[in-house]
Each structure stands twice: as structure tokens, then as C-alpha cells.
Design a protein around this motif. Structure first.
Motif, short mmCIF file in Angstrom:
data_model
loop_
_atom_site.label_atom_id
_atom_site.label_comp_id
_atom_site.label_asym_id
_atom_site.label_seq_id
_atom_site.Cartn_x
_atom_site.Cartn_y
_atom_site.Cartn_z
N LEU A 154 0.84 -1.05 0.27
CA LEU A 154 -0.01 0.07 -0.01
C LEU A 154 0.86 1.11 0.10
O LEU A 154 0.41 2.33 -0.49
CB LEU A 154 -0.92 -0.09 1.26
N TYR A 155 1.99 1.18 0.94
CA TYR A 155 2.86 2.16 0.62
C TYR A 155 3.53 2.35 -0.58
O TYR A 155 3.72 3.82 -1.06
CB TYR A 155 3.74 2.09 1.77
N GLU A 156 3.97 1.50 -1.15
CA GLU A 156 4.57 1.71 -2.25
C GLU A 156 3.56 1.98 -3.61
O GLU A 156 3.87 2.81 -4.38
CB GLU A 156 4.79 0.17 -2.89
N ASP A 157 2.44 1.66 -3.54
CA ASP A 157 1.49 2.31 -4.34
C ASP A 157 1.11 3.70 -4.07
O ASP A 157 0.92 4.34 -4.86
CB ASP A 157 0.17 1.55 -4.37
N LEU A 158 1.01 3.96 -2.55
CA LEU A 158 0.99 5.50 -2.38
C LEU A 158 1.92 6.40 -3.01
O LEU A 158 1.82 7.37 -3.36
CB LEU A 158 0.59 5.66 -0.82
N ARG A 159 3.10 5.89 -2.81
CA ARG A 159 4.42 6.39 -3.11
C ARG A 159 4.44 6.68 -4.57
O ARG A 159 4.77 7.83 -5.22
CB ARG A 159 5.76 5.82 -2.75
N SER A 191 1.58 6.71 -6.50
CA SER A 191 0.75 7.59 -7.07
C SER A 191 1.23 9.23 -6.97
O SER A 191 0.93 9.88 -7.60
CB SER A 191 -0.43 7.40 -6.18
N HIS A 192 1.98 9.11 -5.68
CA HIS A 192 2.42 10.67 -5.16
C HIS A 192 3.57 11.27 -6.36
O HIS A 192 3.40 12.29 -6.96
CB HIS A 192 2.84 10.79 -3.95
N GLU A 193 4.46 10.03 -6.76
CA GLU A 193 5.24 10.57 -7.92
C GLU A 193 4.60 10.80 -8.83
O GLU A 193 4.92 11.87 -9.83
CB GLU A 193 6.35 9.31 -7.82
N GLU A 194 3.44 10.21 -9.49
CA GLU A 194 2.97 10.64 -10.68
C GLU A 194 2.27 11.46 -10.58
O GLU A 194 2.18 12.51 -11.37
CB GLU A 194 2.07 9.15 -11.17
N LEU A 195 1.67 11.91 -9.23
CA LEU A 195 0.98 13.47 -9.13
C LEU A 195 1.92 14.27 -9.13
O LEU A 195 1.52 15.62 -9.78
CB LEU A 195 0.23 13.21 -7.71
N VAL A 196 3.02 14.27 -8.59
CA VAL A 196 4.01 15.17 -8.55
C VAL A 196 4.56 15.46 -10.16
O VAL A 196 4.62 16.58 -10.67
CB VAL A 196 5.24 14.97 -7.74
N ARG A 197 4.65 14.38 -10.80
CA ARG A 197 5.21 14.55 -12.23
C ARG A 197 3.87 15.25 -12.92
O ARG A 197 4.31 16.05 -13.74
CB ARG A 197 5.55 13.03 -12.84
N ALA A 198 2.80 14.67 -12.89
CA ALA A 198 1.90 15.37 -13.58
C ALA A 198 1.81 16.94 -13.10
O ALA A 198 1.49 17.71 -14.11
CB ALA A 198 0.38 14.79 -13.22
N GLN A 199 1.66 17.30 -11.77
CA GLN A 199 1.75 18.76 -11.63
C GLN A 199 2.82 19.40 -12.31
O GLN A 199 2.63 20.57 -12.76
CB GLN A 199 2.01 18.85 -10.00
N SER A 200 4.25 18.87 -12.15
CA SER A 200 5.12 19.49 -12.81
C SER A 200 4.87 19.71 -14.23
O SER A 200 5.32 20.94 -15.02
CB SER A 200 6.45 18.76 -12.72
N GLN A 201 4.28 18.58 -15.02
CA GLN A 201 4.09 18.87 -16.44
C GLN A 201 2.93 19.70 -16.64
O GLN A 201 3.25 20.71 -17.55
CB GLN A 201 3.70 17.41 -17.14
N VAL A 202 1.91 19.93 -15.82
CA VAL A 202 1.04 21.04 -15.91
C VAL A 202 1.64 22.38 -15.78
O VAL A 202 1.40 23.45 -16.59
CB VAL A 202 -0.22 20.81 -14.97
#
Length: 623
Positions: A358-363, A365-376
Motif C-alpha cells: 500500500l505504501y509503494e502504491d501510495l508513493r 501515485s504521489h510521484e505520478e501526481l508530482v510529475r503530472a503537476q510539474s508537467q502542468v
């Protein structure tokens, strides 16, 4: 027994009582020593020998009763043969137990061979030469502990003083024996408590390691380091289910077993106790691994196990893996308590694995969110820069056109000579360079959506290469190689955007080889009807350092002082607009290779640069 004068008898009684008291103490010490093990038997025999002199017996035997079965066991004897000792213990059930244990004077006989009460012992007594016997019970409160027996080789009636001494001996010995058993029980209880404390301590250690880290591999590695100690096994293994591979993957193992068990997988179709445990969700035990058809011969040979225990890792009703314990030192039977203990630990391990996942999935997801935010954020900034660049480009292009026209007019108006031609040549090159820069800004800012039409790519690639060869940056020592596609090959894409991307790739390679080299342009036709087009542009230039390869597609990044940093960014933008992808392979002094994939409309796009297949034609490309 001979009669004595009253005074003499009294003195003898006092002397016997004094000796009895001393020997009873010795007898008590021997009984305590008996709780420590077999060596105390010799001490009991020594005390029993001295006790014989008190009651004036010729032989003696001391028997204890087993607490569970109540059977007699001879622990010490004097002048008694092994055959008679066996007969004595065998005849015990036939004796009158009520008379023996309840009567204050005990059980005795002046003629054993002729006494019907001793029919189980009469024949053995006759062979042994025994005539008289006296048995005194060892009893503490309501508990029957055993009996002490004295024998005489001549007929003899048991006198009052003999009964008193015998009863005193038996009472003291019974008390000592009871205390010895209490000591033994106390030691056993202490040992069990120590084992329980060790087990709880180990469980606490496992819990601590589980809660210390949320990294799955680190958690499992820490758990397996000491987990085998919970049942004193040789090694511990943790297998996790890999549904995509239809196999159990060895995720962690005890340190001693790690070198020979790397990358072990057990397929669901293989005969294996681990797979059976995983599917049936219950423990599997094998106490003879060499002849157990349920086990994997490969794993048995690999681990050298003589016995093995498999316990499922369960989350509710769902099985996520298996925990295994093996024994390589000797044959072994795993007890129900050990299996229960392992199941308790397995439940904690399963929870730890679930939390780590669960922690790995959360991490992730967080990385993907940060990456998506950076891309935006980057896209927003680039959109603003692009809009501003378009305005500036339009404003500059108009006066730039006037400058170009003025240069041509001045070329015609000024007479030749005095370096006129060289001056006008430099002015023309710089204005054309500025015009290309403005074009790059406009292309990058527009982000045109491709309009796909079937085109002959052979002609398109030839046209782009011819255009590049006429450019002023093309070195005379530069050699061009074109490979594929076959003549007349048609592919659906936006021709203008395709030519722009290919031209940028080719000119990027040309700029990487100012002193000449080999430029290779290869296009690989799809292997299937719905397959993608793979286009590769490679050069033999200086190459790109590894730390810069991830930056070459970023807008405005350039390794050349006069570069805009938009050439490869435009390539990436055009290829991704077609649903494709781009990857770079390069190394210092090895040249550079850029691979682009152009899918057909509706086909799946490459998920990562690693999905791009390299095509033939040169070492690599991009800047």
C-alpha cells in the motif's frame, strides 16, 4: 528376632533412632539429588545400604511410582538381582494397595514363599533365597509416591521398633521425594516460561522490524534474518504470489541461503508444497523430503532440506504468498505448537507485506501526481512562453523581411570590390539563421494537430535529405546513408509535420559532426498490418554525456552556444502528437542514435522509451 533385657532394648532403640535420624537426612539429600538426574541413583543406593543396618535387613529396594501410569520403577537396590527387581515391580499391581498405603504398620510377611498375599513374588523370592519382607509406603498426604522394601534371608517377625523405624524412613523419604518433584516441576515451568519469553521477544522483534520500514524488500530481509529461530529451524523463506507470471517468487530468505536461491520462482503448475499451501490456504508439512512427491525436487536439492513446513500468508480469505521453514541438520517432526506459532508470525508478515505494498502504491501515485503537476506547470509556462514567442516572432519577422530586401538592393547598388561580397554573404547567413529561429518559435508555440493522409515516405525522406545537403552547415566530408523504406511505401501521417521533425533530426546530427562523419537515416516498414513505422537518425559525432541525455528534449535546452534548444523539443512534440514516442542512445565518443516510433491511427502508443525498437543504421543520435 532375639529378646533382650528391658534396659538393653531401650538403649538399642535410642541408638537405632539416632542412626535413623542421620540416615534419613542422607536419604532426603539423595532424593533431592534424584531430581537432578541419573547420578543420584548411586547416592540413594549408599543411603539405602546404611538404612538396611538400622532395620537389620539383608537386602533392600526403593521403588517410585510414575505419576501418570502409577507403575512402579526400581530406582535403587542392595543385594537384589535384576530378575528379582523386575519381579518386584511386576507384582506391585497384585498387592493389597489398601493394606500397603492405608495401614500404619505397612505390609510385611515372615515367610514370603508361603504367604498367599505374595504369590506374584513367591517364586522369585524362593530363587533369591529371601524369606521375610517388609514394605513401607512413600506417601505425601493423598499422593502415593512409591515404597521402600527390606528383605531378610531368614524367617523374621517385624517388631514394633522395626515398624517405627521403617515408617520414619518412609515418611522422611516421601517428603523429600515430594519436594524433589516440586523442584523438577518448577524447573520445567521455568524452562517453559523462558521459551515463552524468548518466543514473545522474537515476536516483538519481528513486529518492531515490520513497523520500522515500509520498504517491502527491506522489511522482508529484516524479518528473515532471525525468523527461523522461532521454531529453531535451519532457514526461513518467504514466497510472494506473482499472478502475472503465474508463479511464487522468492522475495526473502535467511542470509545463509541467499547465494544459491537468487531469482527463484516456482510455477503454479510445478509439484511443490509451497504451491499446495498457497492454493489450499493451510499448512503443509513434510518430514521426509526425499520421498515426498508433493515437493519440488529442484528446491529440495537446492536447499538440502530434510524436513520442511509451509505456512500460508493470508489477508482475510486471500492468500498472498507462503512462508517456509526447513530443517537441514537432521530429520524432524514439527509439533502442533510450532505450527501454530508459525501461523501467528505468518499473519503479521502478511499484514507487513500488505502495508508495504500500500505504501509503494501510495508513493508511486504521489510521484505520478508530482510529475503530472510539474508537467502542468511546465505546460502552462511553455504556453505563456510560446504565446509571447509568437508575438515577438511576428514583430521581428516583418523588419527582418525588410532587412533581407534591403541587403539585396544594396548588393545591386554598391559596386563590387572592397569585401562587398563577403559582407553581404555574412548578412544573408545571419538573417536566414534568425528566420529559422523565428520559424522554430512559431512551430513550437502553435502545437498543430496532425492531419493524417497516406503519403509516399520514400520520396518524403529523400526530399528532406536533399534539402539538408544544400544547407550551408553541411560539411563537404559528411557522408549520407539512406536505408529503406521500400520504394512506393505509403504510410498515414501529417507530411508537413513529418518533414519538419525529420529535418530537425538530420540538422541536429549534421551540427554534431562539424568535421564530417557518417549520417544514417533509416526507416523500417511495419512488420504487421497495424504495426508502427520506426524511423532512426544516427550520427558518428562526439555523443552526449549520460547526465544530459534526459534533458535533450526539454524546451530551450541546448549544448551549442548559438542553439535555440527547440529542435528536438519540436521533434518530440510532433511524434507524440502522432501518438508515438522517442528515445535516445548515446555515449561520449560513440555517436548518437535517435529512434522515433510513428503508430498508425488507433494503434496503441509506446508506453515508455524502452518499448521503442532500435532500427538498423548507425550508432545513434540527438542533441
Amino acid at each position: 528376632m532375639p529378646r533382650h533385657a528391658p534396659g538393653t532394648t531401650t538403649r538399642m532403640r535410642r541408638h537405632s533412632s539416632a542412626r535413623a535420624h542421620g540416615y534419613v537426612q542422607l536419604l532426603a539429600q539423595a532424593a533431592y539429588a534424584l531430581a537432578e538426574g541419573e547420578p543420584a541413583r548411586s547416592a540413594l543406593a549408599s543411603v539405602l545400604r546404611e538404612a538396611m543396618t538400622i532395620v537389620r535387613a539383608d537386602r533392600a529396594a526403593l521403588c517410585f511410582l510414575a505419576p501418570a501410569s502409577g507403575l512402579a520403577r526400581c530406582v535403587a537396590s542392595i543385594h537384589v538381582s535384576p530378575a528379582f527387581r523386575r519381579a518386584l515391580t511386576r507384582c506391585f499391581p497384585t498387592l493389597d494397595h489398601r493394606a500397603l498405603f492405608d495401614a500404619p504398620e505397612g505390609l510385611h510377611s515372615a515367610s514370603v514363599p508361603d504367604d498367599p498375599r505374595w504369590k506374584g513374588l513367591s517364586e522369585a523370592a524362593r530363587k533369591e533365597g529371601i524369606r521375610s519382607v517388609g514394605i513401607f509406603p512413600l506417601r505425601f498426604r493423598e499422593t502415593r509416591l512409591g515404597f521402600v522394601t527390606f528383605f531378610c534371608d531368614s524367617p523374621r517377625e517385624c517388631q514394633t521398633e522395626d515398624v517405627a523405624v521403617g515408617r520414619a524412613l518412609a515418611a522422611e523419604l516421601a517428603l523429600a521425594l515430594h519436594h524433589a518433584r516440586l523442584v523438577h516441576e518448577h524447573k520445567a515451568t521455568t524452562a517453559r516460561l523462558a521459551d515463552r519469553v524468548s518466543e514473545v521477544s522474537l515476536l516483538a522483534d519481528v513486529t518492531s522490524k515490520v513497523s520500522r520500514s515500509l520498504d517491502l524488500e527491506e522489511t522482508l530481509r529484516a524479518i528473515t534474518e532471525n525468523l527461523a529461530r522461532i521454531i529453531n529451524a535451519s532457514d526461513c523463506f518467504i514466497f510472494l504470489a506473482d499472478e502475472s507470471a503465474q508463479a511464487l517468487r522468492l522475495a526473502a530468505v535467511s542470509p545463509a541461503m541467499r547465494p544459491q536461491t537468487q531469482n527463484v520462482r516456482i510455477g503454479y503448475h510445478e509439484p511443490s508444497g509451497a504451491v499446495q499451501c498457497y492454493i489450499e490456504k493451510k499448512p503443509v508439512v513434510s518430514e521426509d523430503t526425499q520421498h515426498d512427491a508433493r515437493l519440488s525436487p529442484r528446491m529440495v536439492q537446492l536447499t538440502g532440506a530434510k524436513a520442511v513446513l509451509f505456512v500460508p500468508l493470508l489477508l482475510g480469505d486471500r492468500s498472498i504468498g507462503v512462508m517456509a521453514f526447513d530443517e537441514t541438520r537432521r530429520k524432524r517432526v514439527f509439533t502442533a505448537e510450532e505450527i501454530s506459532r508459525c501461523r501467528t508470525v505468518a499473519s503479521q508478515v502478511a499484514v507487513a507485506v500488505n502495508h508495504a505494498r500500500l505504501y509503494e502504491d501510495l508513493r508511486r501515485s504521489h510521484e505520478e501526481l508530482v510529475r503530472a503537476q510539474s508537467q502542468v506547470i511546465a505546460s502552462t509556462r511553455l504556453a505563456a512562453i510560446g504565446e509571447m514567442s509568437a508575438v515577438i516572432a511576428h514583430e521581428i519577422r516583418n523588419p527582418l523581411g525588410i532587412i533581407q530586401n534591403s541587403i539585396e538592393m544594396l548588393r545591386q547598388a554598391i559596386p563590387a570590390g572592397s569585401g562587398r561580397d563577403e559582407l553581404f554573404t555574412v548578412l544573408g547567413q545571419e538573417t536566414r539563421r534568425l528566420n529559422r529561429m523565428l520559424s522554430d518559435f512559431l512551430i513550437f508555440s502553435r502545437q498543430k494537430r496532425p492531419v493524417r493522409v497516406d503519403y509516399d515516405l520514400t520520396e518524403a525522406i529523400r526530399g528532406v535529405c536533399d534539402l539538408a545537403q544544400r544547407d550551408a552547415q553541411w560539411a563537404p566530408t559528411l557522408r549520407l546513408e539512406r536505408r529503406g523504406p521500400p520504394p512506393g511505401f505509403v504510410f498515414p501521417l501529417d507530411l508537413d509535420l513529418f518533414k519538419q521533425a525529420l529535418f530537425n533530426l538530420v540538422m541536429n546530427a549534421v551540427q554534431a559532426m562539424p568535421d564530417g562523419g557518417t549520417l544514417t537515416v533509416s526507416a523500417e516498414a511495419p512488420e504487421t498490418a497495424n504495426g508502427p513505422l520506426i524511423l532512426v537518425v544516427a550520427d558518428t559525432g562526439t555523443g552526449i554525456p549520460p547526465e544530459l541525455q534526459e534533458k535533450v528534449f526539454q524546451p530551450f535546452f541546448s549544448t551549442r552556444p548559438r542553439g535555440t534548444g527547440l529542435g528536438l523539443s519540436i521533434v518530440k512534440q510532433i511524434v507524440e502528437a502522432h501518438g508515438g514516442g522517442v528515445s535516445v542512445e548515446s555515449g561520449p565518443g560513440k555517436g548518437t542514435r535517435l529512434t522515433t516510433v510513428w503508430p498508425r491511427p488507433g494503434a496503441a502508443a509506446p508506453s515508455a522509451a524502452g518499448d521503442l525498437r532500435p532500427a538498423a543504421g548507425g550508432p545513434g543520435i540527438s542533441r
